[in-house]
Scaffold this motif. Structure first.
Motif, PDB file in Angstrom:
ATOM      1  N   ILE A  54      14.630   8.052  -4.788  1.00 40.58           N
ATOM      2  CA  ILE A  54      13.183   8.046  -4.987  1.00 40.58           C
ATOM      3  C   ILE A  54      12.838   7.109  -6.140  1.00 40.58           C
ATOM      4  O   ILE A  54      13.084   7.441  -7.314  1.00 40.58           O
ATOM      5  N   PRO A  55      12.280   5.931  -5.879  1.00 42.92           N
ATOM      6  CA  PRO A  55      11.797   5.081  -6.978  1.00 42.92           C
ATOM      7  C   PRO A  55      10.619   5.752  -7.683  1.00 42.92           C
ATOM      8  O   PRO A  55       9.753   6.359  -7.042  1.00 42.92           O
ATOM      9  N   ILE A  56      10.599   5.636  -9.004  1.00 42.14           N
ATOM     10  CA  ILE A  56       9.528   6.172  -9.850  1.00 42.14           C
ATOM     11  C   ILE A  56       9.039   4.977 -10.666  1.00 42.14           C
ATOM     12  O   ILE A  56       9.686   4.565 -11.627  1.00 42.14           O
ATOM     13  N   THR A  57       7.906   4.418 -10.295  1.00 40.47           N
ATOM     14  CA  THR A  57       7.554   3.084 -10.768  1.00 40.47           C
ATOM     15  C   THR A  57       6.111   2.991 -11.255  1.00 40.47           C
ATOM     16  O   THR A  57       5.268   3.828 -10.910  1.00 40.47           O
ATOM     17  N   GLY A  58       5.839   1.961 -12.017  1.00 41.57           N
ATOM     18  CA  GLY A  58       4.478   1.641 -12.395  1.00 41.57           C
ATOM     19  C   GLY A  58       3.808   0.707 -11.412  1.00 41.57           C
ATOM     20  O   GLY A  58       2.618   0.394 -11.563  1.00 41.57           O
ATOM     21  N   ARG A  59       4.527   0.266 -10.421  1.00 38.17           N
ATOM     22  CA  ARG A  59       3.973  -0.676  -9.443  1.00 38.17           C
ATOM     23  C   ARG A  59       2.907  -0.016  -8.566  1.00 38.17           C
ATOM     24  O   ARG A  59       2.841   1.197  -8.447  1.00 38.17           O
ATOM     25  N   GLY A  62      -0.270  -0.407  -3.122  1.00 40.59           N
ATOM     26  CA  GLY A  62       0.007  -1.323  -2.018  1.00 40.59           C
ATOM     27  C   GLY A  62       1.478  -1.625  -1.866  1.00 40.59           C
ATOM     28  O   GLY A  62       2.004  -1.692  -0.750  1.00 40.59           O
ATOM     29  N   TRP A  63       2.170  -1.792  -2.985  1.00 40.77           N
ATOM     30  CA  TRP A  63       3.615  -2.024  -2.934  1.00 40.77           C
ATOM     31  C   TRP A  63       4.339  -0.755  -2.504  1.00 40.77           C
ATOM     32  O   TRP A  63       5.341  -0.812  -1.780  1.00 40.77           O
ATOM     33  N   CYS A  64       3.851   0.397  -2.957  1.00 34.36           N
ATOM     34  CA  CYS A  64       4.509   1.661  -2.612  1.00 34.36           C
ATOM     35  C   CYS A  64       4.500   1.903  -1.103  1.00 34.36           C
ATOM     36  O   CYS A  64       5.477   2.422  -0.555  1.00 34.36           O
ATOM     37  N   ASP A  65       3.421   1.528  -0.438  1.00 34.60           N
ATOM     38  CA  ASP A  65       3.357   1.674   1.014  1.00 34.60           C
ATOM     39  C   ASP A  65       4.482   0.888   1.671  1.00 34.60           C
ATOM     40  O   ASP A  65       5.207   1.395   2.541  1.00 34.60           O
ATOM     41  N   LEU A  66       4.666  -0.348   1.248  1.00 34.57           N
ATOM     42  CA  LEU A  66       5.741  -1.178   1.806  1.00 34.57           C
ATOM     43  C   LEU A  66       7.111  -0.593   1.493  1.00 34.57           C
ATOM     44  O   LEU A  66       7.977  -0.493   2.377  1.00 34.57           O
ATOM     45  N   ILE A  67       7.322  -0.198   0.235  1.00 34.53           N
ATOM     46  CA  ILE A  67       8.634   0.314  -0.165  1.00 34.53           C
ATOM     47  C   ILE A  67       8.966   1.589   0.600  1.00 34.53           C
ATOM     48  O   ILE A  67      10.090   1.765   1.078  1.00 34.53           O
ATOM     49  N   ALA A  68       7.994   2.493   0.719  1.00 33.46           N
ATOM     50  CA  ALA A  68       8.242   3.746   1.441  1.00 33.46           C
ATOM     51  C   ALA A  68       8.613   3.482   2.897  1.00 33.46           C
ATOM     52  O   ALA A  68       9.434   4.202   3.482  1.00 33.46           O
ATOM     53  N   ARG A  69       8.008   2.453   3.495  1.00 33.17           N
ATOM     54  CA  ARG A  69       8.272   2.139   4.901  1.00 33.17           C
ATOM     55  C   ARG A  69       9.600   1.419   5.106  1.00 33.17           C
ATOM     56  O   ARG A  69      10.340   1.727   6.045  1.00 33.17           O
ATOM     57  N   PHE A  70       9.908   0.445   4.251  1.00 33.48           N
ATOM     58  CA  PHE A  70      10.973  -0.501   4.558  1.00 33.48           C
ATOM     59  C   PHE A  70      12.246  -0.341   3.737  1.00 33.48           C
ATOM     60  O   PHE A  70      13.301  -0.821   4.147  1.00 33.48           O
ATOM     61  N   TRP A  71      12.164   0.260   2.578  1.00 31.54           N
ATOM     62  CA  TRP A  71      13.352   0.407   1.749  1.00 31.54           C
ATOM     63  C   TRP A  71      14.126   1.665   2.156  1.00 31.54           C
ATOM     64  O   TRP A  71      13.548   2.607   2.713  1.00 31.54           O
ATOM     65  N   VAL A  73      14.737   4.539   1.042  1.00 29.33           N
ATOM     66  CA  VAL A  73      14.339   5.558   0.065  1.00 29.33           C
ATOM     67  C   VAL A  73      13.696   6.726   0.801  1.00 29.33           C
ATOM     68  O   VAL A  73      13.190   6.582   1.917  1.00 29.33           O
ATOM     69  N   ASP A  74      13.693   7.888   0.151  1.00 26.75           N
ATOM     70  CA  ASP A  74      13.114   9.083   0.767  1.00 26.75           C
ATOM     71  C   ASP A  74      11.632   9.214   0.459  1.00 26.75           C
ATOM     72  O   ASP A  74      10.875   9.785   1.249  1.00 26.75           O
ATOM     73  N   ALA A  75      11.210   8.724  -0.691  1.00 24.36           N
ATOM     74  CA  ALA A  75       9.812   8.773  -1.115  1.00 24.36           C
ATOM     75  C   ALA A  75       9.680   7.839  -2.304  1.00 24.36           C
ATOM     76  O   ALA A  75      10.667   7.256  -2.768  1.00 24.36           O
ATOM     77  N   ILE A  76       8.458   7.690  -2.810  1.00 25.36           N
ATOM     78  CA  ILE A  76       8.239   6.854  -3.992  1.00 25.36           C
ATOM     79  C   ILE A  76       7.062   7.395  -4.782  1.00 25.36           C
ATOM     80  O   ILE A  76       6.052   7.827  -4.205  1.00 25.36           O
TER      81      ILE A  76
END
Length: 268
Positions: A54-59, A62-71, A73-76
């Motif tokens: 699970i990334p925990i980020t300041g980003r 809009g980026w989180c939507d992409l990361i959750a879909r394509f990386w 990872v289980d969540a962000i």
């Protein structure tokens, strides 16, 4: 720095109990503004080994939507805890959870827009972060990502302007993020574990490792007994109230790969 142990002191016995890998992104997974293939591959290997990553980020959202879909990872958790996203690949459904209501976010956005004008006027050389247009809840002020690096005094002034306006401000390795509201990375992580896994974070924190690199990771460093700073955390240590328990030899993504290898090895 003497109280921070090398990663080698994170014993196999303790590593073998880890089930969740929480990680910052910028300068923890990335290096020099890019995501190395080795760091991304480490995420894949962790997922394949059964860890929930699970990334925990300041980003931004809009980026989180992409990361959750394509990386892998289980969540962000994004925008320093303003939201989490989780994508159900089987159902093809995205869950988006915000700390504030839509009306609250709209009211805060108006105040942040006015505050941004003050900061840009009062702190020469800074700029709004290039990812600002993808943000839902905070204001990101760039002090070294796409602008020449500003001195510490300028960063401190940005924080002071947020404080004077009644906003919360957190410093990452590249931005000062500010918002009107009461959350941080840790508070939304607690919400995520409750709503997605049915778990109270307090009950499982010894099953979690957190990796980070900068002052805005302090709530996570302080809460998790198995917290790890990648080597480039060292210049920030005198500005981090709660320090990581361990530090890797490598910086950024290289350090994260070292952590991932150690966790996977302990499962064998």
């Amino acid at each position: 720095m003497t109280d921070i142990r090398p990663l080698s002191a994170f014993t196999p016995e303790n590593r073998s109990g880890i089930r969740y890998v929480l990680t910052d992104i910028d300068d923890t997974l990335t290096m020099h503004g890019r995501l190395p293939a080795a760091a991304y591959a480490a995420l894949e290997r962790l997922e394949a080994a059964g860890f929930r990553v699970i990334p925990i980020t300041g980003r931004p959202a809009g980026w989180c939507d992409l990361i959750a879909r394509f990386w892998p990872v289980d969540a962000i958790v994004g925008e320093n805890g303003a939201l989490y996203m989780r994508y159900d690949r089987a159902a093809k459904k995205m869950t988006r959870r915000f700390f504030q209501t839509e009306a609250e976010r709209a009211a805060a956005r108006s105040k942040l827009t006015a505050l941004s004008e003050t900061i840009l006027r009062e702190v020469p050389g800074t700029a709004l972060a290039s990812d600002q247009q993808y943000r839902e809840c905070d204001l990101a002020v760039d002090f070294c990502e796409d602008v020449p690096p500003l001195p510490q005094a300028a960063i401190d002034k940005i924080v002071a302007l947020f404080d004077a306006a009644g906003a919360t401000a957190k410093v990452s390795s590249i931005h000062v993020n500010g918002w009107f509201g009461h959350w941080d990375k840790l508070s939304m992580t607690k919400v995520l574990f409750d709503e997605c896994y049915g778990l109270q974070l307090d009950a499982v924190r010894d099953q979690i490792v957190f990796a980070g690199d900068s002052p805005n990771d302090a709530p996570m460093f302080g809460y998790f007994p198995w917290s790890v700073g990648v080597a480039n955390v060292r210049p920030f240590l005198d500005r981090i109230a709660a320090k990581p328990a361990f530090v890797t030899e490598g910086e950024g993504g290289t350090g994260f790969v070292q952590l991932a290898d150690a966790l996977i090895q302990a499962q064998k």
